[in-house]
Design a protein around this motif. Structure first.
Motif, PDB file in Angstrom:
ATOM      1  N   ARG B  98      38.665  64.335  71.409  1.00 32.23           N
ATOM      2  CA  ARG B  98      37.312  64.462  72.387  1.00 32.23           C
ATOM      3  C   ARG B  98      36.192  64.140  71.510  1.00 32.23           C
ATOM      4  O   ARG B  98      36.336  64.956  70.678  1.00 32.23           O
ATOM      5  CB  ARG B  98      37.391  65.096  72.863  1.00 32.23           C
ATOM      6  CG  ARG B  98      38.443  65.887  73.939  1.00 32.23           C
ATOM      7  CD  ARG B  98      38.278  64.842  75.117  1.00 32.23           C
ATOM      8  NE  ARG B  98      37.373  65.088  76.069  1.00 32.23           N
ATOM      9  CZ  ARG B  98      37.674  65.357  77.115  1.00 32.23           C
ATOM     10  NH1 ARG B  98      39.034  66.857  77.137  1.00 32.23           N
ATOM     11  NH2 ARG B  98      36.488  66.035  77.720  1.00 32.23           N
ATOM     12  N   GLY B 102      36.474  59.677  72.782  1.00 32.20           N
ATOM     13  CA  GLY B 102      37.791  60.138  73.018  1.00 32.20           C
ATOM     14  C   GLY B 102      37.684  60.411  74.897  1.00 32.20           C
ATOM     15  O   GLY B 102      38.705  60.827  75.540  1.00 32.20           O
ATOM     16  N   ASN B 103      36.596  60.784  75.261  1.00 31.92           N
ATOM     17  CA  ASN B 103      35.915  60.474  76.610  1.00 31.92           C
ATOM     18  C   ASN B 103      36.569  59.859  77.863  1.00 31.92           C
ATOM     19  O   ASN B 103      36.014  59.369  78.653  1.00 31.92           O
ATOM     20  CB  ASN B 103      34.784  61.185  76.986  1.00 31.92           C
ATOM     21  CG  ASN B 103      35.169  63.180  75.790  1.00 31.92           C
ATOM     22  OD1 ASN B 103      35.989  63.716  76.049  1.00 31.92           O
ATOM     23  ND2 ASN B 103      34.115  63.157  75.545  1.00 31.92           N
ATOM     24  N   THR B 104      35.913  58.395  76.712  1.00 36.60           N
ATOM     25  CA  THR B 104      36.617  57.397  77.215  1.00 36.60           C
ATOM     26  C   THR B 104      37.436  56.624  77.138  1.00 36.60           C
ATOM     27  O   THR B 104      38.173  56.329  76.651  1.00 36.60           O
ATOM     28  CB  THR B 104      35.211  56.190  76.911  1.00 36.60           C
ATOM     29  OG1 THR B 104      34.031  56.888  77.483  1.00 36.60           O
ATOM     30  CG2 THR B 104      34.512  55.184  78.310  1.00 36.60           C
ATOM     31  N   ILE B 105      37.780  55.943  78.233  1.00 30.70           N
ATOM     32  CA  ILE B 105      39.465  55.289  77.854  1.00 30.70           C
ATOM     33  C   ILE B 105      38.883  53.592  78.025  1.00 30.70           C
ATOM     34  O   ILE B 105      38.386  53.350  79.070  1.00 30.70           O
ATOM     35  CB  ILE B 105      40.415  55.500  79.058  1.00 30.70           C
ATOM     36  CG1 ILE B 105      41.947  54.849  79.148  1.00 30.70           C
ATOM     37  CG2 ILE B 105      39.666  55.902  80.655  1.00 30.70           C
ATOM     38  CD1 ILE B 105      42.483  54.965  80.099  1.00 30.70           C
TER      39      ILE B 105
END
Lengths: 115, 116
Positions: B98, B102-105
């Motif tokens: 994160r 890491g908060n986005t795919i």
């Protein structure tokens, strides 16, 4: 059992007006929320996100509101443009610890912006 | 910019054929995912992987398998294609950590598979 729900499969809005897309969730462990936009025959693209410690995040014409007590978030698009016509997916993120996380998507809402 | 590349955009296969869908990402992401998208059903997770040679079943793994021999590559395999596997398949990747995207795919362009 769907943990992220987009109850409106479609929405039509006149160009220049506000589009409001809604999303409800059931899992109180979700701590981060994302909106994706998808055109036909293309992969989803990231639009905007919000952490559970905030209640609003704004990026240009796009604003996401989070109401934690109601477990509800909404995406506002102002003013709506014909190029905004797409399917919008709401997604929720849960850090399950040990370096892994869960990501759950809603079924999507198809937005049509009428010129 | 993150790039997730799916090798085939459009495929037509016969029932019973073995089908390989390849996906490569260039951001050194730990996590990779395979989804399918069908009208009215949204994005459904088939399999995901948190590391090389590691795989976990998603919501609809039946009829599919995956392979992750290298960090950048995640393959979806249909051992014996059936007509109900006609769909758009989406590969995705994200960082495990994160705060480092890491908060986005990130998604690939998608692969349209038709099984006849």
């Amino acid at each position: 059992d769907q943990q992220v729900k987009q109850n409106s499969p479609s929405l039509s809005v006149q160009e220049g007006r506000i589009s409001i897309l809604n999303c409800d969730y059931t899992n109180s462990m979700f701590d981060y929320f994302l909106w994706y936009k998808k055109y036909p025959a293309e992969g989803p693209t990231f639009l905007i996100s919000i952490s559970s410690i905030k209640d609003k995040n704004e990026d240009g014409r796009f604003t996401v509101f989070l109401n934690k007590s109601a477990k509800h978030l909404s995406l506002h698009i102002v003013p709506s443009q014909p190029g905004d016509s797409a399917v919008y997916f709401c997604a929720a993120f849960w850090d399950s610890g040990a370096g892994s996380y869960q990501l759950t998507f809603g079924k999507g809402t198809k937005l049509s912006v009428i010129p | 910019d993150v790039k997730v590349t799916q090798s085939s955009r459009y495929l037509v296969k016969r029932t019973g054929e073995k089908v390989f869908l390849e996906c490569v990402q260039d951001m050194d992401h730990e996590n990779m995912f395979w989804y399918r998208q069908d009208p009215g059903l949204g994005l459904r997770l088939i399999y995901f992987s948190y590391d090389v040679k590691m795989k976990e079943k998603g919501d609809i793994p039946e009829g599919y398998s995956v392979s992750r021999e290298k960090k950048e590559r995640f393959s979806l395999i249909l051992e014996s294609a059936s007509t109900n596997q006609t769909s758009m398949y989406l590969c995705a990747s994200s960082s495990q950590f994160r705060g480092r995207s890491g908060n986005t795919i990130y998604f690939g362009e998608g692969s349209w598979l038709t099984v006849v």
